[in-house]
Design a protein around this motif. Sequence first.
Motif, PDB file in Angstrom:
ATOM      1  N   PHE A  82       0.811  -1.225   0.000  1.00  0.00           N
ATOM      2  CA  PHE A  82       0.000   0.000   0.000  1.00  0.00           C
ATOM      3  C   PHE A  82       0.851   1.286   0.000  1.00  0.00           C
ATOM      4  O   PHE A  82       0.855   2.057  -0.973  1.00  0.00           O
ATOM      5  N   ASP A  84       9.568  -5.749  -4.118  1.00  0.00           N
ATOM      6  CA  ASP A  84       8.673  -6.482  -3.204  1.00  0.00           C
ATOM      7  C   ASP A  84       8.884  -7.973  -3.417  1.00  0.00           C
ATOM      8  O   ASP A  84       9.289  -8.397  -4.496  1.00  0.00           O
ATOM      9  N   ASP A 114      13.094 -11.047  -2.427  1.00  0.00           N
ATOM     10  CA  ASP A 114      12.826 -11.207  -0.993  1.00  0.00           C
ATOM     11  C   ASP A 114      13.913 -10.466  -0.216  1.00  0.00           C
ATOM     12  O   ASP A 114      15.079 -10.877  -0.217  1.00  0.00           O
ATOM     13  N   LEU A 115      13.526  -9.400   0.445  1.00  0.00           N
ATOM     14  CA  LEU A 115      14.506  -8.540   1.112  1.00  0.00           C
ATOM     15  C   LEU A 115      14.919  -9.062   2.488  1.00  0.00           C
ATOM     16  O   LEU A 115      15.645  -8.378   3.201  1.00  0.00           O
ATOM     17  N   ALA A 136       7.577  -5.051   5.080  1.00  0.00           N
ATOM     18  CA  ALA A 136       7.334  -5.704   6.371  1.00  0.00           C
ATOM     19  C   ALA A 136       6.188  -6.682   6.200  1.00  0.00           C
ATOM     20  O   ALA A 136       5.309  -6.474   5.361  1.00  0.00           O
ATOM     21  N   MET A 192       3.071  -7.509   7.625  1.00  0.00           N
ATOM     22  CA  MET A 192       2.187  -6.856   8.605  1.00  0.00           C
ATOM     23  C   MET A 192       0.748  -6.825   8.107  1.00  0.00           C
ATOM     24  O   MET A 192       0.442  -7.205   6.994  1.00  0.00           O
ATOM     25  N   SER A 208       8.530   3.084  10.942  1.00  0.00           N
ATOM     26  CA  SER A 208       8.211   2.498  12.226  1.00  0.00           C
ATOM     27  C   SER A 208       6.700   2.632  12.468  1.00  0.00           C
ATOM     28  O   SER A 208       5.945   2.961  11.549  1.00  0.00           O
ATOM     29  N   TYR A 244       5.210  -7.361  16.698  1.00  0.00           N
ATOM     30  CA  TYR A 244       5.319  -6.261  15.723  1.00  0.00           C
ATOM     31  C   TYR A 244       5.956  -4.999  16.315  1.00  0.00           C
ATOM     32  O   TYR A 244       6.874  -4.412  15.730  1.00  0.00           O
ATOM     33  N   HIS A 254       0.995   6.295  12.448  1.00  0.00           N
ATOM     34  CA  HIS A 254      -0.251   5.864  13.086  1.00  0.00           C
ATOM     35  C   HIS A 254      -1.144   5.411  11.919  1.00  0.00           C
ATOM     36  O   HIS A 254      -0.891   5.797  10.772  1.00  0.00           O
ATOM     37  N   ASN A 255      -2.192   4.650  12.166  1.00  0.00           N
ATOM     38  CA  ASN A 255      -2.965   3.996  11.091  1.00  0.00           C
ATOM     39  C   ASN A 255      -3.079   4.831   9.814  1.00  0.00           C
ATOM     40  O   ASN A 255      -3.555   5.960   9.856  1.00  0.00           O
TER      41      ASN A 255
HETATM   42  P1  NAD Z   1       1.618  -3.603   3.087  1.00  0.00           P
HETATM   43  O1  NAD Z   1       1.447  -4.959   3.692  1.00  0.00           O
HETATM   44  O2  NAD Z   1       0.582  -3.129   2.143  1.00  0.00           O
HETATM   45  O3  NAD Z   1       3.043  -3.510   2.367  1.00  0.00           O
HETATM   46  C1  NAD Z   1       4.202  -4.132   2.848  1.00  0.00           C
HETATM   47  C2  NAD Z   1       4.844  -4.865   1.692  1.00  0.00           C
HETATM   48  O4  NAD Z   1       6.078  -5.458   2.142  1.00  0.00           O
HETATM   49  C3  NAD Z   1       3.990  -6.015   1.164  1.00  0.00           C
HETATM   50  O5  NAD Z   1       3.683  -5.800  -0.206  1.00  0.00           O
HETATM   51  C4  NAD Z   1       4.851  -7.242   1.353  1.00  0.00           C
HETATM   52  O6  NAD Z   1       4.749  -8.195   0.296  1.00  0.00           O
HETATM   53  C5  NAD Z   1       6.238  -6.633   1.390  1.00  0.00           C
HETATM   54  N1  NAD Z   1       7.186  -7.537   2.020  1.00  0.00           N
HETATM   55  C6  NAD Z   1       7.008  -8.283   3.147  1.00  0.00           C
HETATM   56  N2  NAD Z   1       8.090  -9.032   3.374  1.00  0.00           N
HETATM   57  C7  NAD Z   1       8.976  -8.757   2.372  1.00  0.00           C
HETATM   58  C8  NAD Z   1      10.270  -9.230   2.051  1.00  0.00           C
HETATM   59  N3  NAD Z   1      10.869 -10.166   2.795  1.00  0.00           N
HETATM   60  N4  NAD Z   1      10.890  -8.749   0.947  1.00  0.00           N
HETATM   61  C9  NAD Z   1      10.260  -7.818   0.167  1.00  0.00           C
HETATM   62  N5  NAD Z   1       9.032  -7.343   0.405  1.00  0.00           N
HETATM   63  C10 NAD Z   1       8.405  -7.806   1.510  1.00  0.00           C
HETATM   64  O7  NAD Z   1       1.799  -2.596   4.316  1.00  0.00           O
HETATM   65  P2  NAD Z   1       1.721  -1.001   4.359  1.00  0.00           P
HETATM   66  O8  NAD Z   1       0.466  -0.645   5.035  1.00  0.00           O
HETATM   67  O9  NAD Z   1       2.019  -0.452   3.020  1.00  0.00           O
HETATM   68  O10 NAD Z   1       2.921  -0.695   5.360  1.00  0.00           O
HETATM   69  C11 NAD Z   1       4.206  -0.257   4.915  1.00  0.00           C
HETATM   70  C12 NAD Z   1       5.106  -0.029   6.114  1.00  0.00           C
HETATM   71  O11 NAD Z   1       4.500   0.920   7.003  1.00  0.00           O
HETATM   72  C13 NAD Z   1       5.367  -1.278   6.955  1.00  0.00           C
HETATM   73  O12 NAD Z   1       6.691  -1.246   7.420  1.00  0.00           O
HETATM   74  C14 NAD Z   1       4.420  -1.128   8.117  1.00  0.00           C
HETATM   75  O13 NAD Z   1       4.868  -1.813   9.255  1.00  0.00           O
HETATM   76  C15 NAD Z   1       4.441   0.376   8.313  1.00  0.00           C
HETATM   77  N6  NAD Z   1       3.211   0.853   8.996  1.00  0.00           N
HETATM   78  C16 NAD Z   1       2.018   0.863   8.338  1.00  0.00           C
HETATM   79  C17 NAD Z   1       0.884   1.318   8.982  1.00  0.00           C
HETATM   80  C18 NAD Z   1      -0.456   1.343   8.293  1.00  0.00           C
HETATM   81  O14 NAD Z   1      -1.433   1.799   8.902  1.00  0.00           O
HETATM   82  N7  NAD Z   1      -0.589   0.893   7.052  1.00  0.00           N
HETATM   83  C19 NAD Z   1       0.956   1.767  10.315  1.00  0.00           C
HETATM   84  C20 NAD Z   1       2.186   1.730  10.964  1.00  0.00           C
HETATM   85  C21 NAD Z   1       3.324   1.296  10.281  1.00  0.00           C
END
Ligand code: NAD
Length: 347
Positions: free
Chosen positions: A27, A48, A68-69, A90, A92, A131, A163, A191-192
């Motif tokens: 996202f 990704d 794969d990172l 991540a 998550m 974070s 987490y 935050h969200n």
């Molecule tokens: P998301 O799940 O949409 O995107 C994360 C992407 O990381 C996924 O596409 C996943 O395939 C990829 N990924 C996971 N493991 C991987 C690996 N080993 N190698 C390569 N890619 C990998 O999540 P998001 O909502 O876009 O969140 C992005 C970042 O923001 C994350 O670090 C998350 O912890 C942080 N975050 C998000 C929110 C939120 O509300 N969305 C809140 C706090 C923190």
Amino acid sequence: MASKVNAKAASVLNKDDLIVIGGAGGFIAGSLARYFHEQGFTRIRAIDKKPLPDWYQVVPGVESLCLDLSDPMNCRKACEGAVEVYNLAADMGGMGFIERFRIECLRSILINTHMIEEAYRAGAQRYFFSSSACAYNTDLQKDPNVRALAESDAYPAMAERGYGWEKLVSEMFCQEYWSERGMKTAIARFHNVYGPYGTWDGGREKAPAALCRKVIEAKDSGKLEIDIWGDGHQTRSFMYIDDCLTGIDMIMHCDDLIATPINLGSDFLISISDLVSLAEKIGGVTLKRTHDLTAPIGVAGRNSDNTFIQEVLGWAPSLPLEEGMKRTYAWIEKQYNDRKAGKRTVS
Ligand code: NAD
């Protein structure tokens, strides 16, 4: 590369500097790739582990790699030649994911340790880490009428199990790479975040998307009911994706914020019950509510104290929740209808 408060990538980078973005099939990082592309950056490398057809956004003209990172050699490939590295990869999801899959969440430490090391080896000038507010001390979040969390509230540490602890340790890596090795790192505690191109179904979705989808499903099925996780009194704040992207850019390029965790979130606190009402209002429907009291709900309340970001950047996320929810609802409704019609959709 000079930097000043309120600097942004567009003012400090050359258009052909290589920007590397981890997690770009998801996202926020996918939206970040689009954000930089729209600003005319010509060398963006998006990475990704998901196969390309599963990415939420593939931006034409952006180098998109499936790697794969958690593997150090892949991180080396990813970071080669990078001027800036944004690591948002991540494992998550919403509460349903992070409370059930703590091991998966903890394993993201592999991504963060290898990415920061390879960014350093590649000579990257700046490194961004996403974070989370889940890094905050959970003892301070036991009441829905929570006091907003300021940056100092992460310590003494009692982060969300799995987490949150992973985020806290990865923050520390960013701080030490600056203090021991002089790489400029930026740490935003999101935050969200919500908005179009976010997960909206399948178990990893967060409350705003889940509630929009449930309202859409209820209208479509004619079964005018909604199941809410918890008693609905739990509170959160929600930041629209465009504010998140602006914030990432400003935080990354502010020298006063090097290796300094900072909140990036809305400070508009709302209960889940009121969020349901907002989704119902947008959908033009009132639903009979049931509550699943066994579902994971996380902390009782959480809000972002934006004093520090206002002080340093003179800016904070500001898109009103109702406006952001309208845009999100419209996007999810289209996804829902497309899926029903057998078309390809996100998540
Ligand atoms: P998301 O799940 O949409 O995107 C994360 C992407 O990381 C996924 O596409 C996943 O395939 C990829 N990924 C996971 N493991 C991987 C690996 N080993 N190698 C390569 N890619 C990998 O999540 P998001 O909502 O876009 O969140 C992005 C970042 O923001 C994350 O670090 C998350 O912890 C942080 N975050 C998000 C929110 C939120 O509300 N969305 C809140 C706090 C923190």
